[in-house]
Design a protein around this motif. Structure first.
Motif: not given
Length: 258
Positions: A100-123
């Motif tokens: 899960v940490m790997s999944l989250a880090r990939t998401f955060i890194k991609e958002a940072a490269e686009f300089h966008e406040p992306w959001q992912q919420i999994v329940k």
């Protein structure tokens, strides 16, 4: 169902995030008791360990992306944990936490490269299913720009007797798929009649099949993605089929006891 909104993997950021464990996980909403059940034996819940992650980019100070996960892992049933993580398209790893940490880090890194406040919420939460079936109800929300985010729903029906995920093809008697979808379409018509905008829905959003189903004690629930059978404002619609309508269509093991 595969994780429909997977982002392209890029280099991972080091030192991101934190883990927080809690002993209790609040229940997700279950299907309202609109259908009077037959003599139903509900499956007992499986022992589970809560799994939570909240991750932000520590280098970000304004309009920061976020990843949040609230789910479960099953130490005594690792195959179910693996099925859930595969459903989320989490990469391979030595432990659920690492995956899960790997999944989250990939998401955060991609958002940072686009300089966008992306959001992912999994329940993801465990629901008592019918007889030997335990249901994992999964809601995966993603916002990557635009007017609004998008929810992707899925359901894992875990049969504790055969120790694997089961689906419609496992429940059906031979040559009964067409009969099943006729009953599903009839249930959709009943659902449609209860909507305040039934005519516009019927004109613009006809019945459609879905591969997301939950074998719950009160009935079989068909779950739909946004825009499948209604506009975005309807969210993720659910249609229930009483088990009485599935007699002669479903195998006895996946019907209430009589």
């Amino acid at each position: 169902m595969p994780y429909a909104l997977r982002l392209i993997g890029v280099a991972l950021l080091a030192g991101l995030g934190w883990w927080q464990w809690q002993t209790d996980t609040p229940a997700l909403a279950t299907m309202p008791p609109a259908i009077k059940p037959l003599a139903v034996a509900a499956a007992p819940e499986l022992p589970a360990k809560p799994l939570r992650l909240k991750l932000k980019d520590p280098a970000c100070h304004d309009r920061c992306a976020e990843f949040e996960l609230e789910a479960l892992q099953f130490p005594a049933t690792p195959a179910l944990t693996d099925a859930l993580l595969k459903n989320l398209d989490a990469p391979a790893g030595k432990s659920p936490e690492q995956r899960v940490m790997s999944l989250a880090r990939t998401f955060i890194k991609e958002a940072a490269e686009f300089h966008e406040p992306w959001q992912q919420i999994v329940k993801a939460q465990q629901l008592s299913g019918l007889r030997t079936v335990v249901v994992l109800d999964v809601d995966n929300y993603s916002y990557t720009g635009g007017a609004h985010g998008m929810n992707v729903v899925s359901a894992l029906n875990w049969d504790t007797k055969v120790q694997r995920v089961v689906s419609l093809k496992d429940w059906l008697l031979p040559k009964q798929e067409a009969a099943f979808w006729r009953e599903a379409k009839a249930a959709h018509q009943q659902w449609l009649a209860q909507q305040p905008d039934a005519k516009s829905l019927a004109d613009g959003w006809p019945f459609d099949k879905t591969d997301v189903m939950a074998l719950l004690p009160a009935g079989l629930v068909l779950k739909y993605q946004p825009y499948s059978i209604g506009p975005y404002a309807m969210g993720t619609p659910e249609i229930a089929i009483p088990y009485e309508r599935l007699t002669g269509i479903f195998k006895p093991d996946y019907l209430p006891l009589r």
